[in-house]
Write a protein that holds these residues in place. Structure first.
Motif, PDB file in Angstrom:
ATOM      1  N   GLU A 145      26.767 -16.537  10.379  1.00  0.00           N
ATOM      2  CA  GLU A 145      25.561 -15.700  10.486  1.00  0.00           C
ATOM      3  C   GLU A 145      25.401 -15.193  11.920  1.00  0.00           C
ATOM      4  OE1 GLU A 145      21.906 -17.338   8.888  1.00  0.00           O
ATOM      5  OE2 GLU A 145      23.017 -18.299   7.274  1.00  0.00           O
ATOM      6  N   GLY A 146      25.600 -16.104  12.885  1.00  0.00           N
ATOM      7  CA  GLY A 146      25.517 -15.711  14.293  1.00  0.00           C
ATOM      8  C   GLY A 146      26.558 -14.664  14.646  1.00  0.00           C
ATOM      9  N   VAL A 147      27.772 -14.869  14.148  1.00  0.00           N
ATOM     10  CA  VAL A 147      28.857 -13.920  14.459  1.00  0.00           C
ATOM     11  C   VAL A 147      28.558 -12.548  13.843  1.00  0.00           C
ATOM     12  CG1 VAL A 147      31.294 -13.406  14.048  1.00  0.00           C
ATOM     13  CG2 VAL A 147      30.615 -15.703  14.738  1.00  0.00           C
ATOM     14  N   PHE A 148      28.072 -12.545  12.609  1.00  0.00           N
ATOM     15  CA  PHE A 148      27.801 -11.262  11.938  1.00  0.00           C
ATOM     16  C   PHE A 148      26.759 -10.456  12.699  1.00  0.00           C
ATOM     17  CE2 PHE A 148      29.473 -10.401   7.614  1.00  0.00           C
ATOM     18  CZ  PHE A 148      30.449 -11.374   7.606  1.00  0.00           C
ATOM     19  N   VAL A 149      25.649 -11.090  13.037  1.00  0.00           N
ATOM     20  CA  VAL A 149      24.571 -10.334  13.685  1.00  0.00           C
ATOM     21  C   VAL A 149      25.015  -9.892  15.081  1.00  0.00           C
ATOM     22  CG1 VAL A 149      23.243 -12.232  14.731  1.00  0.00           C
ATOM     23  CG2 VAL A 149      22.065 -10.238  13.893  1.00  0.00           C
ATOM     24  N   SER A 150      25.745 -10.760  15.755  1.00  0.00           N
ATOM     25  CA  SER A 150      26.194 -10.446  17.108  1.00  0.00           C
ATOM     26  C   SER A 150      27.262  -9.349  17.088  1.00  0.00           C
ATOM     27  CB  SER A 150      26.745 -11.731  17.747  1.00  0.00           C
ATOM     28  OG  SER A 150      27.047 -11.507  19.074  1.00  0.00           O
ATOM     29  N   LEU A 151      28.176  -9.457  16.133  1.00  0.00           N
ATOM     30  CA  LEU A 151      29.252  -8.461  16.052  1.00  0.00           C
ATOM     31  C   LEU A 151      28.705  -7.091  15.628  1.00  0.00           C
ATOM     32  CD1 LEU A 151      32.277  -8.264  16.472  1.00  0.00           C
ATOM     33  CD2 LEU A 151      32.610  -8.797  14.077  1.00  0.00           C
ATOM     34  N   ALA A 152      27.774  -7.109  14.692  1.00  0.00           N
ATOM     35  CA  ALA A 152      27.182  -5.835  14.254  1.00  0.00           C
ATOM     36  C   ALA A 152      26.461  -5.163  15.431  1.00  0.00           C
ATOM     37  CB  ALA A 152      26.211  -6.069  13.103  1.00  0.00           C
ATOM     38  N   GLY A 153      25.708  -5.960  16.193  1.00  0.00           N
ATOM     39  CA  GLY A 153      25.029  -5.415  17.376  1.00  0.00           C
ATOM     40  C   GLY A 153      26.039  -4.917  18.394  1.00  0.00           C
ATOM     41  N   GLY A 154      27.127  -5.676  18.554  1.00  0.00           N
ATOM     42  CA  GLY A 154      28.165  -5.285  19.511  1.00  0.00           C
ATOM     43  C   GLY A 154      28.799  -3.956  19.134  1.00  0.00           C
ATOM     44  N   VAL A 155      29.131  -3.804  17.856  1.00  0.00           N
ATOM     45  CA  VAL A 155      29.747  -2.547  17.392  1.00  0.00           C
ATOM     46  C   VAL A 155      28.799  -1.375  17.656  1.00  0.00           C
ATOM     47  CG1 VAL A 155      30.461  -1.277  15.325  1.00  0.00           C
ATOM     48  CG2 VAL A 155      31.233  -3.625  15.671  1.00  0.00           C
ATOM     49  N   LEU A 156      27.528  -1.591  17.317  1.00  0.00           N
ATOM     50  CA  LEU A 156      26.525  -0.522  17.486  1.00  0.00           C
ATOM     51  C   LEU A 156      26.374  -0.154  18.970  1.00  0.00           C
ATOM     52  CD1 LEU A 156      24.493   0.992  15.635  1.00  0.00           C
ATOM     53  CD2 LEU A 156      22.796  -0.698  16.304  1.00  0.00           C
ATOM     54  N   GLY A 157      26.204  -1.179  19.808  1.00  0.00           N
ATOM     55  CA  GLY A 157      25.976  -0.932  21.233  1.00  0.00           C
ATOM     56  C   GLY A 157      27.185  -0.306  21.909  1.00  0.00           C
ATOM     57  N   LEU A 158      28.371  -0.826  21.594  1.00  0.00           N
ATOM     58  CA  LEU A 158      29.592  -0.291  22.224  1.00  0.00           C
ATOM     59  C   LEU A 158      29.848   1.144  21.771  1.00  0.00           C
ATOM     60  CD1 LEU A 158      31.840  -3.453  21.856  1.00  0.00           C
ATOM     61  CD2 LEU A 158      31.030  -2.486  24.005  1.00  0.00           C
ATOM     62  N   THR A 170      21.673  -3.336  22.581  1.00  0.00           N
ATOM     63  CA  THR A 170      21.215  -2.872  23.903  1.00  0.00           C
ATOM     64  C   THR A 170      22.026  -3.535  25.010  1.00  0.00           C
ATOM     65  OG1 THR A 170      19.015  -2.635  22.980  1.00  0.00           O
ATOM     66  CG2 THR A 170      19.173  -2.631  25.370  1.00  0.00           C
ATOM     67  N   ALA A 171      22.221  -4.835  24.870  1.00  0.00           N
ATOM     68  CA  ALA A 171      22.980  -5.560  25.901  1.00  0.00           C
ATOM     69  C   ALA A 171      24.432  -5.090  25.944  1.00  0.00           C
ATOM     70  CB  ALA A 171      22.917  -7.058  25.638  1.00  0.00           C
ATOM     71  N   MET A 172      25.018  -4.840  24.781  1.00  0.00           N
ATOM     72  CA  MET A 172      26.415  -4.400  24.762  1.00  0.00           C
ATOM     73  C   MET A 172      26.545  -2.966  25.264  1.00  0.00           C
ATOM     74  SD  MET A 172      27.813  -7.141  24.063  1.00  0.00           S
ATOM     75  CE  MET A 172      29.495  -6.581  24.199  1.00  0.00           C
ATOM     76  N   PHE A 173      25.500  -2.171  25.059  1.00  0.00           N
ATOM     77  CA  PHE A 173      25.468  -0.818  25.639  1.00  0.00           C
ATOM     78  C   PHE A 173      25.541  -0.943  27.161  1.00  0.00           C
ATOM     79  CE2 PHE A 173      23.618   2.950  27.376  1.00  0.00           C
ATOM     80  CZ  PHE A 173      23.868   3.968  26.481  1.00  0.00           C
ATOM     81  N   LEU A 174      24.702  -1.824  27.687  1.00  0.00           N
ATOM     82  CA  LEU A 174      24.661  -2.049  29.134  1.00  0.00           C
ATOM     83  C   LEU A 174      25.996  -2.602  29.629  1.00  0.00           C
ATOM     84  CD1 LEU A 174      22.765  -2.065  31.606  1.00  0.00           C
ATOM     85  CD2 LEU A 174      22.153  -4.400  31.013  1.00  0.00           C
ATOM     86  N   TYR A 175      26.539  -3.563  28.879  1.00  0.00           N
ATOM     87  CA  TYR A 175      27.819  -4.178  29.241  1.00  0.00           C
ATOM     88  C   TYR A 175      28.902  -3.106  29.374  1.00  0.00           C
ATOM     89  CZ  TYR A 175      32.285  -6.505  28.234  1.00  0.00           C
ATOM     90  OH  TYR A 175      33.596  -6.904  28.251  1.00  0.00           O
ATOM     91  N   TYR A 176      28.966  -2.216  28.375  1.00  0.00           N
ATOM     92  CA  TYR A 176      30.018  -1.195  28.381  1.00  0.00           C
ATOM     93  C   TYR A 176      29.800  -0.228  29.549  1.00  0.00           C
ATOM     94  CZ  TYR A 176      33.182   2.429  26.657  1.00  0.00           C
ATOM     95  OH  TYR A 176      34.196   3.342  26.541  1.00  0.00           O
ATOM     96  N   ALA A 192      27.631   3.314  20.728  1.00  0.00           N
ATOM     97  CA  ALA A 192      26.627   4.199  21.332  1.00  0.00           C
ATOM     98  C   ALA A 192      26.956   4.458  22.797  1.00  0.00           C
ATOM     99  CB  ALA A 192      25.241   3.568  21.197  1.00  0.00           C
ATOM    100  N   SER A 193      27.326   3.407  23.510  1.00  0.00           N
ATOM    101  CA  SER A 193      27.623   3.549  24.940  1.00  0.00           C
ATOM    102  C   SER A 193      28.856   4.425  25.157  1.00  0.00           C
ATOM    103  CB  SER A 193      27.837   2.163  25.549  1.00  0.00           C
ATOM    104  OG  SER A 193      27.835   2.230  26.937  1.00  0.00           O
ATOM    105  N   ALA A 194      29.901   4.177  24.347  1.00  0.00           N
ATOM    106  CA  ALA A 194      31.125   4.974  24.488  1.00  0.00           C
ATOM    107  C   ALA A 194      30.831   6.444  24.180  1.00  0.00           C
ATOM    108  CB  ALA A 194      32.206   4.439  23.547  1.00  0.00           C
TER     109      ALA A 194
END
Lengths: 235, 383
Positions: free
Chosen positions: B306-319, B30-36, B321-323
């Motif tokens: 673990e932090g990178v995986f969850v954050s990167l997966a969320g980032g890929v999803l959000g970006l 959600t945050a990365m969607f907003l960021y994009y 979706a936003s794009a």
């Protein structure tokens, strides 16, 4: 020189404002290939001694020499590398990783050894076969009985072919027949693979499987027993 | 870096609490969607307003007027401007927008003389469907920008009524300039009549000059020419003109960027909290791993991963979706008849992925440090 040599071994730690000394100026020699049990009341220093030999704790003073190396002077990372080569640890409550299958739990220590997937598979399969749990390789710990979990834990302890196997009350959480089976298994590992096995136990019957029993009290060695027959417990 | 053989272990640890990991991932997405989306707004404003050394277009507007409804200039100013030194071509333009509300789908009509348009503006445009001759032949024909056509699903020959003006789509055009991608170019006379304006009056003049270095000098000479006229002018470069009109938008986008940064901080806290909770409930398990020979550094790396995986997966999803949403929606803001596209490039996607990674690393650092400092025997004693 003995394979494991403790000289003036002392471990003190503080709990609140109190200093506790579970191990006090202990001298001990253990020969390679021996099956040794440590007995004594709670707080006598059995587990502390086991942890020092396993390299997961460090003495406050004294020396602990194993295979010619004084591990008391090793750094944390040196000790970690040493443990992965020398030590297999069997816990009372098995301590398997719940999100990994039996196979993956046994594979864990091998990840540190830079082996190929194929080599790891060969070693894990052999270890699971040896402890008689190969048919449960894809089961998670929650799908196994206590005895089966302990077998997996033993497979994990032996899979890297360590020189020393330490066991902290390995039968403490098992019923009689499971405990007997586990002790049989440990005895055969000691006998057939020639590995040094040190076991902490409260149970005098379990101690009968060992070649030698040491009694500790207040951090000091008070008595040594050598059973009439090392297979007495099995008969 | 961490060896690939540990990846299954990391993924299984994340799957240990699927609800917690899933919600964390959703929060990051959600945050990365907003960021994009915010970055797309920012890049859209930049693309529409940032001048560059190659700019050769001036916009002549009525002095002290700031919207197309109030800027009214005599059409014959064009002839006088064309005679100034350094001027290449002049296009009189009538601007009409289909509504006055703030919207992501405002349609701007630009009425231009067909012959002037062909000679003065066609070199930056290309026609992807339809033909210029059809547009010139039809009095109600419209050259429709590609983003407007995509947004409205327009095809050649469609008759559309926008804000009371009915036009026929004669061609669809593409252009590197955001202002050409969201407009419908019509004949000047047609739009003057349809909008109820008097003949001979236009909103502005678009002036092409010969030398980009003369932009300011030519602008000054145009304003000097009409300084004493009844309808004096103010002349800007096209980008400066857009920047002035979009100044309110720039402030809003600036505020939105703050919100975007705030979302990233919130995501950092979310991921860090998830990892800290995960590490706290695995104190004994980490001690077991250390007993097996996992050294402190490796344990720390596994936790950070673990932090990178969850954050990167969320980032890929959000970006992604936003794009997808911005690409399919072909949105653009409209201010005073000027358009700002909501679109971001690959650089923003890469920056978003890197940001996700950095957030994951930062979120994992503290729990990793905590876990790696634990004394093994103390962990077993404590549990």
């Amino acid at each position: 020189m003995a394979f494991i040599e403790c000289r003036n071994l002392t471990r003190t730690y503080t709990r609140g404002t109190n200093a506790i000394t579970p191990l006090d100026d202990l001298d001990l020699d253990i020969e390679e290939g021996m099956f040794l049990s440590l007995m004594g009341p709670s707080g006598s220093g059995k587990t502390t001694l086991l942890n020092l030999i396993a390299g997961i704790d460090r003495p406050t003073s004294g020396s602990l020499t194993i295979d010619g190396h004084n591990i008391a002077n090793s750094s944390k990372s040196e000790l970690a590398a040493w443990r992965s080569e020398y030590i297999g640890y069997i816990f009372q409550l098995y301590n398997l990783v719940p999100v990994l299958t039996a196979y993956e739990n046994v594979e864990l220590p091998l990840l540190l050894h830079g082996l190929t997937r194929k080599e790891r598979h060969r070693k894990v399969s052999a270890a699971l076969d040896l402890v008689g749990i190969a048919d449960r390789h894809d089961h998670y710990p929650r799908q196994l009985s206590g005895g089966q979990e302990q077998r997996v834990a033993i497979a994990r302890a032996i899979v890297t072919d360590p020189r020393i196997i330490v066991a902290d009350e390995p039968t403490g959480d098992l019923d009689k027949s499971s405990a007997r089976a586990i002790l049989d298994l440990m005895q055969s590992i000691n006998r057939d693979l020639g590995r040094t096995l040190i076991m902490v136990t409260h149970d005098p019957h379990a101690a009968e499987w060992a070649q030698k029993t040491l009694h500790l009290e207040k951090g000091r060695l008070v008595e040594q027993d050598v059973p009439q027959s090392t297979t007495a417990g099995a008969t | 870096m961490i060896s690939l053989r540990y990846i299954p272990l990391i993924l299984k640890q994340l799957y240990r609490r699927p609800a917690r990991s899933g919600l964390t991932l959703l929060g990051v997405a959600t945050a990365m969607f907003l960021y994009y989306a915010v970055q797309a707004m920012h890049e859209g404003v930049q693309a529409a307003t940032e001048a560059n050394a190659e700019d050769t277009t001036l916009v002549v507007y009525r002095e002290n007027r700031y919207c197309p409804f109030t800027s009214r200039l005599p059409e014959d100013y064009g002839r006088r401007i064309a005679n100034l030194p350094g001027v290449e071509s002049v296009i009189p333009m009538q601007i009409v927008v289909n509504n006055c509300r703030a919207s992501l789908d405002v349609v701007t009509f630009r009425g231009v003389p067909p012959e002037d348009f062909q000679s003065g503006m066609m070199k930056d445009l290309s026609i992807t469907e339809g033909s210029l001759s059809d547009w010139k032949r039809r009095g109600d024909g419209a050259l429709v920008g590609n983003r407007l056509a995509e947004r409205r699903g327009l095809k050649i020959g469609d008759r559309i009524n926008l804000g009371g003006i009915t036009v026929t789509v004669a061609a669809i055009i593409t252009s590197p300039h955001p202002q050409d991608q969201n407009v419908a170019y019509t004949h000047l006379e047609f739009i003057q009549r349809s909008a109820g304006n008097a003949d001979g009056v236009v909103t502005q003049f678009n002036v092409k000059i010969q030398d980009p270095g003369e932009l300011d000098a030519v602008a000054a000479s145009i304003d000097d020419l009409f300084r004493e006229a009844q309808q004096p002018t103010t002349t800007w470069s096209e980008k400066a003109f857009t920047a002035r009109a979009a100044s309110d938008l720039v402030e809003i986008v600036g505020f939105a960027r703050l919100v975007g940064w705030g979302a990233l901080v919130a995501v950092f806290a979310l991921v860090a909290n998830a990892i800290i909770l995960s590490v706290q409930e695995r104190v004994k398990e980490h001690a077991v791993l250390q007993t097996l020979g996992f050294h402190n550094g490796l344990l720390a790396k596994l936790i950070v991963a673990e932090g990178v995986f969850v954050s990167l997966a969320g980032g890929v999803l959000g970006l992604a979706a936003s794009a997808a949403v911005l690409s399919l929606g072909t949105y653009s803001f409209s201010v005073e008849g000027l358009s700002v596209n909501l679109e971001a490039g690959a650089v923003t996607v890469v920056a978003g992925l890197l940001t996700s990674c950095v957030i994951g690393v930062l979120a994992g650092l503290f729990p990793a440090w905590q876990a790696s400092r634990q004394e093994i025997a103390a962990c077993f004693r404590a549990v």
